[in-house]
Design an enzyme around this catalytic site. Structure first.
Site, PDB file in Angstrom:
ATOM      1  N   ARG A 145      10.004   7.337   5.933  1.00 51.88           N
ATOM      2  CA  ARG A 145       9.356   9.049   6.079  1.00 51.88           C
ATOM      3  C   ARG A 145      10.108   8.775   7.330  1.00 51.88           C
ATOM      4  NH1 ARG A 145       3.307   9.027   4.922  1.00 51.88           N
ATOM      5  NH2 ARG A 145       3.124  11.123   5.273  1.00 51.88           N
ATOM      6  N   ASP A 158       0.801   5.430   0.292  1.00 49.05           N
ATOM      7  CA  ASP A 158      -0.422   6.728   1.163  1.00 49.05           C
ATOM      8  C   ASP A 158      -0.245   7.365  -0.024  1.00 49.05           C
ATOM      9  OD1 ASP A 158      -0.740   5.961   3.327  1.00 49.05           O
ATOM     10  OD2 ASP A 158       1.503   6.436   4.130  1.00 49.05           O
ATOM     11  N   ARG A 210       0.865  -1.108  -0.048  1.00 50.78           N
ATOM     12  CA  ARG A 210      -0.344  -0.112   0.279  1.00 50.78           C
ATOM     13  C   ARG A 210       0.658   1.447   0.057  1.00 50.78           C
ATOM     14  NH1 ARG A 210      -4.721  -0.948   5.092  1.00 50.78           N
ATOM     15  NH2 ARG A 210      -4.458  -3.686   3.946  1.00 50.78           N
TER      16      ARG A 210
END
Lengths: 244, 244
Positions: free
Chosen positions: A197, A52, A50
């Protein structure tokens, strides 16, 4: 039935990430709609991960099963004529029946672009993050070494993930400065939610002198999210490659 | 009165070029509106050149005169808070009263990005052109040499310009392949309407084998627009730098 593997490039700016959502446009949905318009089947596309909202990809991998008589290699061009121009199929090919884009992924490389200039950038505004600090790239390179290896990365995970194990292996983490960009490339066997991140945010705090490079070791050992850096914006992140 | 020089980066995708137009959003207008909101004066911004719709810039230069007490170097940040994020002031500085961004320009460097891959690119779709031919970069490099020097470039000009002289000097024209991009950089004392885009189209016709590199000499000598190549799309073009 054919199992088709797709390699996909996309600009995530205008999408709510990869994964299908109710009432929100996602990349998975755009591709499923394009495939259905060709094969006239209801199919599900399995993505390697997945991503974002706002995250980009150059080598995202997905697969789907079809009874269509379209030759596997022809799906590339057929789908590209149906897809919006911010999603491009780079390659389509037939794979073994048991190939699964998510379960079979052995590793991934992500890249993050930091803009190291006084002014922001008009051209890179959707593809980089502008931290507004002077960054010591050598200190960041030194800090990067501490991430490499097999560690419990629970301190580098955002809440909201249901994944159980938090031990991952980082094979390589590079910090390179080229002109106005500091590019951070990380390759690992898998990544926790927002892990890349948060690693980048932690490297920024070293680069601006708030923490010493050696502090990374302590954050990993203490397993405390509060010691790690902030989660940098999605737009600077790119999924570069998935390995099988 | 202060004369302020601005160095500007912009993503031209969403604008009808630099020059103010009735009922169409342009970069000049966006900057004039931003300045007026700070200085409360009606001012005119002078640009170094007109760029067409879709053309980008990293080092566009403009100037304006103002009675405002805002310190010249502070205009950068003040304007950036007012401007949309696809237009960024990189630098603002005071210059001599007689500095004129267009009349005083001694030369310019433009870059053009050709995408040399089988599939198009989602991420570079607004910043490159995808010619769909296999291109012989060495032949293009050879052809590039014939453009350098002082020539009448009338064969490389689109109709619709009112400029009188058509003799220009190209100081340098480089063709470089890096990964999937062929970058064409051209520096000259000035360029006719669409001249860079027609030069790139002419180089493509050499790269795909339609014409020999030496043919450039003949096109220049015969001064015939029909012998030169097509005008490639604006989106692959970037104004890199203006020299004074």
């Amino acid at each position: 039935m054919n199992n088709i593997k797709l390699t996909i490039e996309y600009d995530g700016t205008n999408y709510y990430g990869w994964q299908r959502q109710k009432d929100k446009i996602t990349i998975q949905e755009a591709i499923e709609v394009a495939i259905a318009s060709i094969t006239k089947e209801t199919i599900e596309v399995i993505g390697s991960s997945r991503t974002d909202a706002g995250v980009h990809a150059k080598g995202f991998v997905a697969n789907f099963k079809t009874n269509s008589s379209v030759p596997p290699k022809r799906f590339r061009e057929a789908l590209n004529t149906k897809l919006p121009d911010d999603i491009v199929i780079i390659k389509s090919e037939e794979v073994n029946d048991d190939f699964h884009a998510r379960y079979n992924a052995k590793g991934k490389t992500y890249e993050y672009n930091l803009l190291n200039t006084e002014a922001p950038s008009a051209l890179l505004r959707n593809y980089s993050y502008h931290p507004k600090y002077d960054l010591d790239v050598d200190a960041m390179k030194e800090a990067a070494k501490y991430f490499v290896g097999t560690h419990d990365f629970i301190a580098f995970r955002s809440q909201g993930s249901s994944v159980k194990g938090t031990v991952r292996t980082i094979f390589d983490l590079k910090v390179e400065k080229k002109d106005e960009i500091i590019k951070i490339s990380v390759t690992g066997d898998g990544f926790l939610y927002n892990m890349v991140r948060i690693i980048v945010g932690t490297l920024i705090e070293v680069g601006r002198g708030k923490n010493k490079p050696q502090y990374i070791e302590e954050i990993i050992a203490k397993k405390d999210r509060k010691l790690a850096g902030f989660c940098v914006p999605a737009k600077g992140l790119l999924l570069k490659e998935v390995y099988y």
